[in-house]
Structure formats: structure tokens, C-alpha cells
Design an enzyme around this catalytic site. Sequence first.
Site, PDB file in Angstrom:
ATOM      1  N   VAL A   1       0.749  -1.144  -0.033  1.00  0.00           N
ATOM      2  CA  VAL A   1      -0.043   0.079  -0.090  1.00  0.00           C
ATOM      3  C   VAL A   1       0.796   1.190  -0.070  1.00  0.00           C
ATOM      4  O   VAL A   1       1.768   1.451   0.972  1.00  0.00           O
ATOM      5  CB  VAL A   1      -0.955  -0.080   1.480  1.00  0.00           C
ATOM      6  N   GLY A   2       0.565   1.994  -1.038  1.00  0.00           N
ATOM      7  CA  GLY A   2       1.675   3.257  -1.298  1.00  0.00           C
ATOM      8  C   GLY A   2       2.973   2.946  -1.885  1.00  0.00           C
ATOM      9  O   GLY A   2       4.001   3.308  -1.359  1.00  0.00           O
ATOM     10  N   GLY A   3       3.092   1.891  -2.390  1.00  0.00           N
ATOM     11  CA  GLY A   3       4.270   1.299  -3.230  1.00  0.00           C
ATOM     12  C   GLY A   3       4.705   2.048  -4.178  1.00  0.00           C
ATOM     13  O   GLY A   3       5.785   1.470  -4.817  1.00  0.00           O
TER      14      GLY A   3
ATOM     15  N   HIS B   1       4.059   7.649   8.904  1.00  0.00           N
ATOM     16  CA  HIS B   1       4.652   8.424   9.455  1.00  0.00           C
ATOM     17  C   HIS B   1       4.399  10.065   8.644  1.00  0.00           C
ATOM     18  O   HIS B   1       4.462  10.878   9.487  1.00  0.00           O
ATOM     19  CB  HIS B   1       5.921   8.304   9.730  1.00  0.00           C
TER      20      HIS B   1
ATOM     21  N   ASP C   1      -1.120   2.018  -5.579  1.00  0.00           N
ATOM     22  CA  ASP C   1      -1.079   3.392  -5.229  1.00  0.00           C
ATOM     23  C   ASP C   1      -1.892   4.392  -6.103  1.00  0.00           C
ATOM     24  O   ASP C   1      -2.783   3.578  -6.788  1.00  0.00           O
ATOM     25  CB  ASP C   1       0.526   4.043  -5.461  1.00  0.00           C
ATOM     26  N   LEU C   2      -2.011   5.664  -5.867  1.00  0.00           N
ATOM     27  CA  LEU C   2      -2.836   6.372  -6.611  1.00  0.00           C
ATOM     28  C   LEU C   2      -2.767   6.126  -8.375  1.00  0.00           C
ATOM     29  O   LEU C   2      -1.690   5.507  -8.659  1.00  0.00           O
ATOM     30  CB  LEU C   2      -2.464   7.831  -6.570  1.00  0.00           C
TER      31      LEU C   2
ATOM     32  N   ASP D   1      -6.925   4.731  -4.037  1.00  0.00           N
ATOM     33  CA  ASP D   1      -6.786   5.324  -3.088  1.00  0.00           C
ATOM     34  C   ASP D   1      -6.933   4.980  -1.592  1.00  0.00           C
ATOM     35  O   ASP D   1      -7.980   4.200  -1.408  1.00  0.00           O
ATOM     36  CB  ASP D   1      -7.741   6.631  -3.065  1.00  0.00           C
ATOM     37  N   MET D   2      -5.869   4.738  -0.844  1.00  0.00           N
ATOM     38  CA  MET D   2      -6.074   3.817   0.420  1.00  0.00           C
ATOM     39  C   MET D   2      -7.087   4.458   1.421  1.00  0.00           C
ATOM     40  O   MET D   2      -7.339   3.823   2.406  1.00  0.00           O
ATOM     41  CB  MET D   2      -4.652   3.974   1.175  1.00  0.00           C
TER      42      MET D   2
END
Length: 359
Positions: free
Chosen positions: A200-202, A264, A224-225, A244-245
Site C-alpha cells: 500500500v503506497g508502493g 509517518h 498506489d494512486l 486510494d488507500m
Amino acid sequence: MEAVTELDEASLRGQANVWKYMLGFADSMALKSAVELRIPDIIHSDGHAMTLSEIARSFDSASPCPDITCLSRIMRLLVRRNIFTAQPDGGDSGETLYGLTHSSRWLLHDSEFTLALMVLMETNPTLMEPWHYFSQCVKQGAPCAFEKAHGRDIWQFFTEKPEFNRLFNDSMTCTAKITMKAILTGYKGGFDNVATLVDVGGGTGSVVAEIVKLYPSIRGINFDLPHVVATAPVYHGVSNVGGDMFDDGSIPNTDAIFMMRIMHGWSDIDCVKILKNCRKAIPERSGKVIIVDIVLEPNGDGMFDDTGLVFDMVMIAHSSGGKERTESEWKKMLEQGGFPRYKIIKIPALSSIIEAYPV
């Protein structure tokens, strides 16, 4: 406060401490100059320690008359900081030979594992300007320091400034390589029994591709997007999914979810949303989320504990609500996101691994 009437040793040490931290920026500026001048690369390419004149002769043609005296003063500080070594050349000239240390080897541009681009990014004047707004952030709150400095958040800024976006992406790729090496060597058995793994968000998929390369039985999904995955290269065993996560049901169903240095960058409220969406995408009993992020140890004396606290300042400077978190802060957030059980796994890196389970 009672006036100091005697400059005893403790008081003098206190004064020295203030001078040290007041001028701490000098260390990063000297480090930046060494990276910009490619001094570690020059010494490395030559294969042995070099004099200042030899180093200067290797500068690019745009530097026809380098100031050797200025260079010597910068190198003197960096030797003091253990970035370079210095020793007499042993001859009649009395010149000093400068060599590499374990620290300067992390500043080689063409090394597989390098922090050179991260140095250039974090010391860029545009990214340093938000640091001057910390007191305003305390007094006034939102927007974040970056927005106070530049009138928009960092992601908007990068969209408008492709050169900064490129520097950011390249520096993130470099640090991801370093962290992935630590994960793949220190996270023993962590990916066993995982058939499908969603990053996720890779980004462009390089991280999940490294995992799949070592665990070829895993089917990797880079999430990711849409505009991000649209530029992702083709990796064997990895498919790209745009979404979108933060959207309910957007994260593909999977055995396990991997998130490296994603949480973070977001507030606790946003992270809980992400975690709840992750919770829906994994099996009730056997699923897990693998989070790679800093776990702060405010009183710790570990190798990276001090840097973790400094990175929390970076989040004030550059993110909108992001923060580094202590274990108790992680625990509270995980529970709110539907993960009542977790364990922290130390790896040889700035970040740790937080394995979180839905039951």
C-alpha cells in the site's frame, strides 16, 4: 532563575552545548558541500587517500580555480566529524592525505546503497525554509510549516516543481533500497505462508518487486494512486492496481499488507482510516499488516534513537500532520484501527517492523 556567579565546569559545559547546537547546521552544510563536490566519489575512484590538490584537480571543468584553503577548512571539520580520515603523506611535502571512512562510503553517488541524494534533498534551501516556522506552528497550529513557508503543501509543491519531485523520488528510492536490505536480511520468516502481498503506497513497485524476487511464490500487488502506478515499470510477479488507500474497499483483498514509511506522513486520524481499510482487505484469522516505520525511543541509547527524534522534526517541517511515534502511540492507533495485537521486530535500520494482527 538564579544568576550564575561562578563559571564552574558544569556551567561551561552547558554553554558549550548551546554553542554546539546553535551552530549544528554547519555540519550539514559542510556535508552537503562534500556531496556536491563529489569528494567521496573522487577519493573512491582514485583507490587511495588523496591530497587536497589532487582532489581539487578532479573537480569538474566548471571549477578552474578552486580555493584550496576553503576546501581544507571544510575537510578539517569533516575529519573531526569522522566523515573522512586525515594523515600525513609521509614525504617531505608535509601534505595531508584524505581518505574515506565508513560514513563517507554512504555518500558515494553510484553506490547501490547511498544517502547522497538524501543529503542533497534535506539540505536544499527550499526544504530547509520551513524549519524557520516551528515557533509559528507552536503558536498558531495548522497549516504546517511547509505551507507557512511556501503557501501550499509539499505534494502540491512537488507537482508544480518537477525537479524537486524527481529529487524526492530518487532520494526515497535510495533510502528504500537501504531499508529493504535490512528487511530481507533481518525479517526472518516474515513472508512465509504469504500467497498474496499488497504494497500500500508502493509507488512504482520497486519494493514489492524486491520481496517477490526473494519469495517467488508470492503474488505481489503494487497499490498506489492511479497516476503513480501508471508510470510503474513492469516487474515479474507484480501487478499494479490504482486506487486510494482512504477509499473504503479500494485496497485489494490479500493475505498480507505491506506499508513502508507511509504511516509517518499522516495524522493519527488519517492512519486509523488507512488501518480500517487494511483490516477489511485481509483475512480475519490469518491476515496481517507489516508496517515499516520508526518506533521512537525518546530515552533510548540505540544507534538510531537520536535520529528518530530528529526525523520527528522533519515531519513537522515537511508533512501535514505526520509524526514519528512511540510504541504506546502505535499501540493506541493500531487498536483504534482494528488491530488489537502487534509485535515490534528490530532490524538493522532506522525503521523497525510492526506486525499487526486483527485478532
